[in-house]
Scaffold this motif. Structure first.
Motif, PDB file in Angstrom:
ATOM      1  N   ALA A 276       0.818  -1.217   0.000  1.00 35.64           N
ATOM      2  CA  ALA A 276       0.000   0.000   0.000  1.00 35.64           C
ATOM      3  C   ALA A 276       0.853   1.269   0.000  1.00 35.64           C
ATOM      4  CB  ALA A 276      -0.930   0.018   1.209  1.00 35.64           C
TER       5      ALA A 276
ATOM      6  N   SER B 182      -6.050   4.664 -19.023  1.00 34.43           N
ATOM      7  CA  SER B 182      -7.192   4.900 -18.146  1.00 34.43           C
ATOM      8  C   SER B 182      -8.469   4.874 -18.984  1.00 34.43           C
ATOM      9  CB  SER B 182      -7.041   6.250 -17.443  1.00 34.43           C
ATOM     10  OG  SER B 182      -7.011   7.289 -18.401  1.00 34.43           O
TER      11      SER B 182
ATOM     12  N   SER C 273      -8.875  -2.437 -12.801  1.00 35.61           N
ATOM     13  CA  SER C 273      -8.443  -3.440 -11.821  1.00 35.61           C
ATOM     14  C   SER C 273      -7.202  -2.976 -11.059  1.00 35.61           C
ATOM     15  CB  SER C 273      -8.208  -4.807 -12.483  1.00 35.61           C
ATOM     16  OG  SER C 273      -7.142  -4.764 -13.401  1.00 35.61           O
TER      17      SER C 273
ATOM     18  N   SER D  98      -6.566   0.154 -10.298  1.00 32.57           N
ATOM     19  CA  SER D  98      -7.109   1.126  -9.342  1.00 32.57           C
ATOM     20  C   SER D  98      -7.783   0.416  -8.175  1.00 32.57           C
ATOM     21  CB  SER D  98      -8.107   2.032 -10.055  1.00 32.57           C
ATOM     22  OG  SER D  98      -8.732   2.890  -9.152  1.00 32.57           O
ATOM     23  N   ARG D  99      -8.571  -0.627  -8.456  1.00 37.27           N
ATOM     24  CA  ARG D  99      -9.246  -1.373  -7.391  1.00 37.27           C
ATOM     25  C   ARG D  99      -8.241  -2.068  -6.482  1.00 37.27           C
ATOM     26  NH1 ARG D  99     -12.031  -1.116  -4.383  1.00 37.27           N
ATOM     27  NH2 ARG D  99     -12.483  -3.297  -4.032  1.00 37.27           N
TER      28      ARG D  99
ATOM     29  N   ARG E 232      -5.163  -1.096  -5.812  1.00 39.83           N
ATOM     30  CA  ARG E 232      -4.588  -0.052  -4.950  1.00 39.83           C
ATOM     31  C   ARG E 232      -5.561   0.353  -3.847  1.00 39.83           C
ATOM     32  NH1 ARG E 232      -2.270   3.161  -9.921  1.00 39.83           N
ATOM     33  NH2 ARG E 232      -0.330   2.019 -10.211  1.00 39.83           N
ATOM     34  N   GLU E 233      -6.828   0.574  -4.219  1.00 37.76           N
ATOM     35  CA  GLU E 233      -7.842   0.959  -3.229  1.00 37.76           C
ATOM     36  C   GLU E 233      -7.957  -0.094  -2.130  1.00 37.76           C
ATOM     37  OE1 GLU E 233     -11.656   1.567  -5.064  1.00 37.76           O
ATOM     38  OE2 GLU E 233     -10.856   3.026  -6.483  1.00 37.76           O
ATOM     39  N   GLU E 234      -7.985  -1.351  -2.545  1.00 36.77           N
ATOM     40  CA  GLU E 234      -8.178  -2.428  -1.567  1.00 36.77           C
ATOM     41  C   GLU E 234      -6.965  -2.585  -0.666  1.00 36.77           C
ATOM     42  OE1 GLU E 234     -10.744  -4.925   0.313  1.00 36.77           O
ATOM     43  OE2 GLU E 234     -11.143  -3.453  -1.249  1.00 36.77           O
TER      44      GLU E 234
ATOM     45  N   GLU F 136      -4.898  -0.173   0.155  1.00 41.42           N
ATOM     46  CA  GLU F 136      -4.929   0.991   1.053  1.00 41.42           C
ATOM     47  C   GLU F 136      -6.001   0.832   2.122  1.00 41.42           C
ATOM     48  OE1 GLU F 136      -5.297   4.311  -1.623  1.00 41.42           O
ATOM     49  OE2 GLU F 136      -3.255   4.008  -2.387  1.00 41.42           O
ATOM     50  N   ARG F 137      -7.173   0.316   1.736  1.00 41.30           N
ATOM     51  CA  ARG F 137      -8.265   0.092   2.700  1.00 41.30           C
ATOM     52  C   ARG F 137      -7.831  -0.918   3.757  1.00 41.30           C
ATOM     53  NH1 ARG F 137     -12.312  -3.467   4.041  1.00 41.30           N
ATOM     54  NH2 ARG F 137     -11.480  -5.012   2.598  1.00 41.30           N
TER      55      ARG F 137
ATOM     56  N   SER G  59      -5.123   0.493   6.054  1.00 41.20           N
ATOM     57  CA  SER G  59      -5.716   1.442   6.989  1.00 41.20           C
ATOM     58  C   SER G  59      -6.457   0.710   8.106  1.00 41.20           C
ATOM     59  CB  SER G  59      -6.680   2.369   6.241  1.00 41.20           C
ATOM     60  OG  SER G  59      -7.381   3.181   7.125  1.00 41.20           O
TER      61      SER G  59
ATOM     62  N   TRP H 114     -16.100  -6.984  -0.608  1.00 40.67           N
ATOM     63  CA  TRP H 114     -16.453  -5.662  -1.091  1.00 40.67           C
ATOM     64  C   TRP H 114     -17.409  -5.824  -2.250  1.00 40.67           C
ATOM     65  CZ3 TRP H 114     -16.014  -3.387  -5.912  1.00 40.67           C
ATOM     66  CH2 TRP H 114     -16.249  -2.014  -5.962  1.00 40.67           C
TER      67      TRP H 114
END
Length: 164
Positions: free
Chosen positions: A53, A84, A114, A116-117, A119-121, A123-124, A127, A142
Motif C-alpha cells: 500500500a 485509463s 483493476s 485502481s481497485r 490499490r484501493e483495496e 490501502e483500505r 488502513s 467488497w
C-alpha cells in the motif's frame, strides 16, 4: 528492516524450487536465515499490506518470489502499461514475475480499473490493520454500491444544494 527479506526466495522452499527447475526457470540456491525474531502470521500480513500500500513502486519494482527481495523487473519481463478509461493517462500495472517462467508478467491481464481497485483495496486493508480492525471485518467481501444507492445519494446531495 528494508532490504532484508522476511521470507526466503523461492529456492529456499525445496518443493517449489524443484517445480521451478522442472519448468526451466533459473533458480539459484541461496542460504537464508531469518532477518528478525519470529513473527506471527498476523504481523507478516500487516507488513505485507503496508509494503504494497505504501512502499512498493510499480513503475520501478517487480514482484518476484524467485528472487525474494526488492528489485527492478528483469529486462526479459515485459512491462504492462494500459490506458485509463478516458484514454488520457497511462497506468503501469504491477510487474509480477511468473516464478516458473521469468519472461511472463502475471500482471499483464490487469486493466486500469483493476489496477485502481487493487490499490484501493490494499490501502483500505492497510488502513484497517493500522487501526486494529479484526480479520473478519477486513475480509468482508467488497461490492460496489447499487445504482439506486448512488442515485439516491446524488439526489439527496442535489436536494441539499438546492435548499441552500
Amino acid at each position: 528492516e528494508d532490504g532484508i527479506p522476511i521470507l526466503p526466495a523461492l529456492a529456499g522452499f525445496r518443493r517449489c524450487a524443484s517445480l521451478a527447475r522442472k519448468a526451466g526457470s533459473s533458480i539459484e540456491d541461496q542460504a537464508w536465515s531469518p532477518a528478525t525474531a519470529w513473527r506471527s502470521t498476523a504481523e507478516l500480513f500487516k507488513d505485507f499490506l503496508r509494503f504494497y500500500a505504501q512502499d512498493f513502486d510499480a513503475r520501478s519494482e517487480a514482484v518476484s518470489i524467485r528472487l525474494g527481495c526488492r528489485a527492478p523487473p528483469d529486462p526479459t519481463l515485459p512491462v504492462h502499461v494500459t490506458l485509463s478509461e478516458n484514454k488520457e493517462v497511462a497506468v503501469v500495472a504491477p510487474s509480477i514475475e511468473d516464478p516458473f517462467d521469468m519472461t511472463k508478467n502475471l500482471g499483464a491481464g490487469m486493466t486500469a480499473i483493476s489496477i485502481s481497485r487493487l490499490r484501493e483495496e490494499l490501502e483500505r486493508a492497510n488502513s484497517m490493520c493500522s487501526k486494529g480492525s479484526s480479520l473478519s471485518v477486513l475480509l468482508e467481501p467488497w461490492s460496489p454500491p447499487d445504482a439506486e444507492e448512488i442515485l439516491g445519494e446524488e439526489s439527496a446531495g442535489a436536494a441539499r444544494l438546492s435548499a441552500v
